[in-house]
Enzyme design. Structure first.
Site, PDB file in Angstrom:
ATOM      1  N   CYS A   1       0.826  -1.215   0.000  1.00 49.29           N
ATOM      2  CA  CYS A   1       0.000   0.000   0.000  1.00 49.29           C
ATOM      3  C   CYS A   1       0.858   1.262   0.000  1.00 49.29           C
ATOM      4  CB  CYS A   1      -0.929  -0.017   1.212  1.00 49.29           C
ATOM      5  SG  CYS A   1      -1.932   1.465   1.338  1.00 49.29           S
TER       6      CYS A   1
ATOM      7  N   CYS B   1      -0.517   4.102   2.162  1.00 51.90           N
ATOM      8  CA  CYS B   1      -0.304   3.975   3.609  1.00 51.90           C
ATOM      9  C   CYS B   1       1.157   4.236   3.966  1.00 51.90           C
ATOM     10  CB  CYS B   1      -0.650   2.563   4.099  1.00 51.90           C
ATOM     11  SG  CYS B   1      -2.082   1.833   3.326  1.00 51.90           S
ATOM     12  N   ASP B   2       2.076   3.736   3.160  1.00 52.95           N
ATOM     13  CA  ASP B   2       3.486   3.693   3.584  1.00 52.95           C
ATOM     14  C   ASP B   2       4.422   4.594   2.783  1.00 52.95           C
ATOM     15  OD1 ASP B   2       2.689   1.767   5.398  1.00 52.95           O
ATOM     16  OD2 ASP B   2       3.075   0.119   4.026  1.00 52.95           O
TER      17      ASP B   2
END
Ligand code: NAP
Length: 300
Positions: free
Chosen positions: A133, A136-137
């Site tokens: 992701c 997200c990261d």
């Protein structure tokens, strides 16, 4: 044991659309949110192709809106995971010890990211350099060089997104052309921060405490590519394991359907758990609506 009219398993685009339609039909559906409330769109950056949002919309916001819309019409939400299900008796057993019997069930369990299954992948997954992701990261890789694996729309979207933070993004693709739509592929090819390594296969992810490089094979030559992050974008596997042996699945595990119906009366299905062809937010939403309409007709 509780009794319900309609239980919807899954809270992604398909499940929440089914919840809106089911609630508007006065069925007071119970939505089982699962371990990823809001589904895959909560992990995406911007959704540009959902009709009605000409400027695009943040994936998380879109799902939050859908949830609120369902709740407003009377849908109820339970933050649990289905551990076991008997499709014949329509009994569901949750991870909090609760169980429920439903008159009808809509399965909208979606799909999970596919893994490469190469050495180092599990070891460095989650905070150590391997991720599924970028949204997200990605921010952890400011001014770093990263790798995206895959050649579809997800890989192109993730790579584009990562160029906001990273100094360089390599896309590693096993073939010599993208599977992605032309518009996404063209954007990637025009981005000076992205380099595509064609006909290249990842064979090992290496590092110490965190990822330091990836070993690649191009034709018969092997080499190491230094990188700090590796983002997997190689497709998805349907979340249908708990239904195995109870209903018809295809060879890849997708639920076999006739419209929104399954092989079992009163069990309906929608979204990525039964769709290996389109897998779009809007098609999942459409399938969710169809499943709820079918469930409502079945119940009446
Ligand atoms: P996908 O279209 O199935 O693409 C997966 C990619 O990963 C393919 O290029 C495939 O290679 C590669 N791959 C699969 N297994 C691999 C392995 N073991 N090793 C190396 N490479 C591997 O999946 P997706 O990109 O996640 O897209 C899924 C669906 O969502 C599509 O319908 C897509 O259009 C849609 N989507 C849309 C958007 C958007 O419109 N904004 C964004 C994301 C996704 P091959 O090409 O050789 O098979």
């Amino acid at each position: 044991m509780d009794f319900e009219n309609l239980v919807i398993i899954g809270s992604g685009c398909a499940g929440l659309t089914a919840a809106i339609y089911g609630a508007r039909a006065n069925l007071r559906p119970l939505v089982i949110e699962g371990d990823q409330p809001g589904g895959q769109l909560t992990m995406t950056s911007y959704v540009e192709n959902f009709p009605g949002f000409s400027e695009g919309i943040n994936g998380f916001e879109l799902m939050d809106n859908m949830r609120n819309q369902g709740e407003g019409f009377g849908a109820r939400f339970l933050s649990v995971i289905v551990e076991r299900i008997n499709l014949k008796t329509k009994e569901l057993f949750f991870n909090n010890g609760q169980n429920v019997v439903a008159k009808a069930i809509i399965i909208a369990t979606g799909a999970a990211p596919r893994m490469l299954n190469i050495p180092g992948e599990r070891e460095f997954f989650g905070g150590k350099g391997v991720s599924t992701c970028a949204t997200c990261d990605g921010t952890f890789y400011k001014n770093k060089e990263v790798v995206v694996i895959g050649g579809g729309d997800s890989a192109c979207e993730e790579a584009q997104f990562l160029t906001r933070f990273c100094s360089k993004v390599y896309i590693i693709h096993r073939r010599d052309q993208f599977r992605a739509s032309k518009i996404m592929a063209d954007r990637v090819l025009a981005n000076p921060k992205i380099e595509v390594l064609w006909n290249t296969i990842p064979i090992e992810i290496c590092g110490d405490k965190k990822v330091t490089h990836i070993c690649l094979r191009t034709e018969n030559r092997e080499r190491e590519l230094p990188c700090s992050g590796i983002f997997l974008a190689i497709g998805h596997i349907p979340n249908t394991k708990i239904f195995g042996g109870q209903m018809e699945l295809d060879l890849e595990g997708y639920i076999m359907t006739q419209g929104a119906h399954t092989s079992i009366p009163g069990i309906f299905v929608a979204g990525d758990c039964c769709d290996c062809h389109y897998r779009q937010a809007i098609t999942a939403a459409g399938m969710g609506a169809a499943a709820a309409i079918s469930a409502e007709r079945y119940l009446s």
